[in-house]
Write a protein that holds these residues in place. Structure first.
Motif, mmCIF file in Angstrom:
data_model
loop_
_atom_site.group_PDB
_atom_site.id
_atom_site.type_symbol
_atom_site.label_atom_id
_atom_site.label_comp_id
_atom_site.label_asym_id
_atom_site.label_seq_id
_atom_site.Cartn_x
_atom_site.Cartn_y
_atom_site.Cartn_z
ATOM 1 N N PHE A 1 -70.938 -97.646 42.291
ATOM 2 C CA PHE A 1 -71.364 -98.825 43.021
ATOM 3 C C PHE A 1 -72.864 -98.992 42.860
ATOM 4 O O PHE A 1 -73.635 -98.103 43.204
ATOM 5 C CB PHE A 1 -70.993 -98.652 44.497
ATOM 6 C CG PHE A 1 -71.251 -99.855 45.332
ATOM 7 C CD1 PHE A 1 -70.396 -100.947 45.283
ATOM 8 C CD2 PHE A 1 -72.341 -99.906 46.174
ATOM 9 C CE1 PHE A 1 -70.622 -102.060 46.060
ATOM 10 C CE2 PHE A 1 -72.582 -101.018 46.968
ATOM 11 C CZ PHE A 1 -71.712 -102.100 46.908
ATOM 12 N N THR A 2 -73.280 -100.123 42.320
ATOM 13 C CA THR A 2 -74.697 -100.382 42.104
ATOM 14 C C THR A 2 -75.028 -101.769 42.633
ATOM 15 O O THR A 2 -74.270 -102.709 42.440
ATOM 16 C CB THR A 2 -75.028 -100.335 40.595
ATOM 17 O OG1 THR A 2 -74.636 -99.079 40.078
ATOM 18 C CG2 THR A 2 -76.499 -100.540 40.361
ATOM 19 N N LEU A 3 -76.151 -101.878 43.291
ATOM 20 C CA LEU A 3 -76.643 -103.167 43.768
ATOM 21 C C LEU A 3 -77.946 -103.479 43.059
ATOM 22 O O LEU A 3 -78.777 -102.594 42.855
ATOM 23 C CB LEU A 3 -76.891 -103.130 45.275
ATOM 24 C CG LEU A 3 -75.680 -102.905 46.165
ATOM 25 C CD1 LEU A 3 -76.117 -102.723 47.610
ATOM 26 C CD2 LEU A 3 -74.714 -104.062 46.041
ATOM 27 N N VAL A 4 -78.114 -104.743 42.695
ATOM 28 C CA VAL A 4 -79.347 -105.184 42.050
ATOM 29 C C VAL A 4 -79.811 -106.447 42.756
ATOM 30 O O VAL A 4 -79.062 -107.415 42.857
ATOM 31 C CB VAL A 4 -79.118 -105.486 40.550
ATOM 32 C CG1 VAL A 4 -80.390 -105.995 39.914
ATOM 33 C CG2 VAL A 4 -78.583 -104.272 39.825
ATOM 34 N N GLN A 5 -81.026 -106.426 43.264
ATOM 35 C CA GLN A 5 -81.598 -107.618 43.872
ATOM 36 C C GLN A 5 -82.429 -108.318 42.808
ATOM 37 O O GLN A 5 -83.310 -107.714 42.199
ATOM 38 C CB GLN A 5 -82.479 -107.252 45.059
ATOM 39 C CG GLN A 5 -83.040 -108.456 45.763
ATOM 40 C CD GLN A 5 -83.821 -108.087 47.014
ATOM 41 O OE1 GLN A 5 -83.768 -106.952 47.481
ATOM 42 N NE2 GLN A 5 -84.549 -109.029 47.541
ATOM 43 N N CYS A 6 -82.103 -109.584 42.530
ATOM 44 C CA CYS A 6 -82.814 -110.285 41.469
ATOM 45 C C CYS A 6 -82.807 -111.790 41.722
ATOM 46 O O CYS A 6 -82.167 -112.280 42.641
ATOM 47 C CB CYS A 6 -82.195 -109.970 40.114
ATOM 48 S SG CYS A 6 -80.430 -110.278 40.019
ATOM 49 N N ASP A 7 -83.493 -112.512 40.880
ATOM 50 C CA ASP A 7 -83.581 -113.963 40.948
ATOM 51 C C ASP A 7 -82.339 -114.541 40.273
ATOM 52 O O ASP A 7 -82.089 -114.286 39.094
ATOM 53 C CB ASP A 7 -84.851 -114.406 40.226
ATOM 54 C CG ASP A 7 -85.058 -115.912 40.209
ATOM 55 O OD1 ASP A 7 -84.165 -116.657 40.652
ATOM 56 O OD2 ASP A 7 -86.124 -116.342 39.744
ATOM 57 N N GLY A 8 -81.555 -115.335 41.002
ATOM 58 C CA GLY A 8 -80.325 -115.898 40.464
ATOM 59 C C GLY A 8 -80.535 -116.825 39.288
ATOM 60 O O GLY A 8 -79.638 -117.017 38.469
ATOM 61 N N GLU A 9 -81.712 -117.397 39.176
ATOM 62 C CA GLU A 9 -81.996 -118.302 38.063
ATOM 63 C C GLU A 9 -82.446 -117.563 36.808
ATOM 64 O O GLU A 9 -82.501 -118.160 35.731
ATOM 65 C CB GLU A 9 -83.076 -119.301 38.469
ATOM 66 C CG GLU A 9 -82.646 -120.227 39.586
ATOM 67 C CD GLU A 9 -83.752 -121.159 40.012
ATOM 68 O OE1 GLU A 9 -83.978 -122.147 39.290
ATOM 69 O OE2 GLU A 9 -84.384 -120.888 41.053
ATOM 70 N N HIS A 10 -82.753 -116.275 36.946
ATOM 71 C CA HIS A 10 -83.226 -115.462 35.813
ATOM 72 C C HIS A 10 -82.641 -114.053 35.953
ATOM 73 O O HIS A 10 -83.358 -113.121 36.309
ATOM 74 C CB HIS A 10 -84.753 -115.406 35.772
ATOM 75 C CG HIS A 10 -85.397 -116.752 35.777
ATOM 76 N ND1 HIS A 10 -85.416 -117.569 34.664
ATOM 77 C CD2 HIS A 10 -86.002 -117.453 36.757
ATOM 78 C CE1 HIS A 10 -86.027 -118.701 34.965
ATOM 79 N NE2 HIS A 10 -86.385 -118.652 36.240
ATOM 80 N N LEU A 11 -81.367 -113.904 35.680
ATOM 81 C CA LEU A 11 -80.719 -112.608 35.848
ATOM 82 C C LEU A 11 -81.205 -111.614 34.795
ATOM 83 O O LEU A 11 -81.335 -111.982 33.618
ATOM 84 C CB LEU A 11 -79.198 -112.772 35.765
ATOM 85 C CG LEU A 11 -78.583 -113.645 36.861
ATOM 86 C CD1 LEU A 11 -77.097 -113.870 36.600
ATOM 87 C CD2 LEU A 11 -78.792 -113.033 38.226
ATOM 88 N N PRO A 12 -81.460 -110.366 35.178
ATOM 89 C CA PRO A 12 -82.014 -109.372 34.255
ATOM 90 C C PRO A 12 -80.936 -108.673 33.417
ATOM 91 O O PRO A 12 -80.941 -107.450 33.284
ATOM 92 C CB PRO A 12 -82.705 -108.385 35.201
ATOM 93 C CG PRO A 12 -81.844 -108.409 36.426
ATOM 94 C CD PRO A 12 -81.380 -109.841 36.549
ATOM 95 N N PHE A 13 -80.006 -109.427 32.867
ATOM 96 C CA PHE A 13 -78.916 -108.868 32.076
ATOM 97 C C PHE A 13 -78.826 -109.608 30.746
ATOM 98 O O PHE A 13 -79.166 -110.786 30.647
ATOM 99 C CB PHE A 13 -77.578 -108.991 32.820
ATOM 100 C CG PHE A 13 -77.602 -108.408 34.200
ATOM 101 C CD1 PHE A 13 -77.673 -107.033 34.391
ATOM 102 C CD2 PHE A 13 -77.571 -109.230 35.315
ATOM 103 C CE1 PHE A 13 -77.711 -106.488 35.664
ATOM 104 C CE2 PHE A 13 -77.598 -108.700 36.588
ATOM 105 C CZ PHE A 13 -77.681 -107.329 36.770
ATOM 106 N N LYS A 14 -78.318 -108.908 29.733
ATOM 107 C CA LYS A 14 -78.123 -109.524 28.421
ATOM 108 C C LYS A 14 -76.981 -110.534 28.485
ATOM 109 O O LYS A 14 -76.133 -110.478 29.378
ATOM 110 C CB LYS A 14 -77.770 -108.452 27.387
ATOM 111 C CG LYS A 14 -78.875 -107.452 27.148
ATOM 112 C CD LYS A 14 -78.428 -106.408 26.163
ATOM 113 C CE LYS A 14 -79.507 -105.365 25.971
ATOM 114 N NZ LYS A 14 -79.073 -104.284 25.066
ATOM 115 N N ASP A 15 -76.947 -111.435 27.526
ATOM 116 C CA ASP A 15 -75.853 -112.390 27.408
ATOM 117 C C ASP A 15 -74.531 -111.631 27.337
ATOM 118 O O ASP A 15 -74.436 -110.590 26.681
ATOM 119 C CB ASP A 15 -75.998 -113.239 26.143
ATOM 120 C CG ASP A 15 -77.201 -114.169 26.191
ATOM 121 O OD1 ASP A 15 -77.902 -114.192 27.211
ATOM 122 O OD2 ASP A 15 -77.414 -114.884 25.201
#
Length: 95
Positions: A20-34
């Motif tokens: 289980f992992t949580l990531v807080q980030c900006d929904g308009e710029h997700l820090p994940f690859k395509d």
């Protein structure tokens, strides 16, 4: 607060049984690859953001999803809201 509530439901100490992992980030710029995820879910969130932002967030979620994007895009002025306004207008408390 929501992340703390999520951790309390799965236990505050990560174990090898529950990944289980949580990531807080900006929904308009997700820090994940395509195409990083098989599916992306969004529940009870989208009606809190303006329409222009909602569109950008949905596009970003689609970018990181390989196949599925499931989003609950209900409107804040839903049936429940209308009924409460009606009851209030009639001088009644909502059932």
């Amino acid at each position: 607060e929501m992340m703390q509530a999520a951790w309390s439901k799965v236990g505050s100490v990560p174990s090898s049984e529950v990944r289980f992992t949580l990531v807080q980030c900006d929904g308009e710029h997700l820090p994940f690859k395509d195409r990083s995820f098989d599916a992306v879910f969004s529940l009870r969130f989208m009606f809190h953001v303006p329409r222009e932002v909602r569109i950008r967030i949905l596009q970003e979620m689609a970018r990181v999803s390989r196949r599925w994007l499931l989003a609950d895009v209900r409107h804040c002025y839903n049936r429940r809201w209308c009924l409460r306004r009606l009851w209030h207008g009639l001088g009644q408390s909502a059932p």
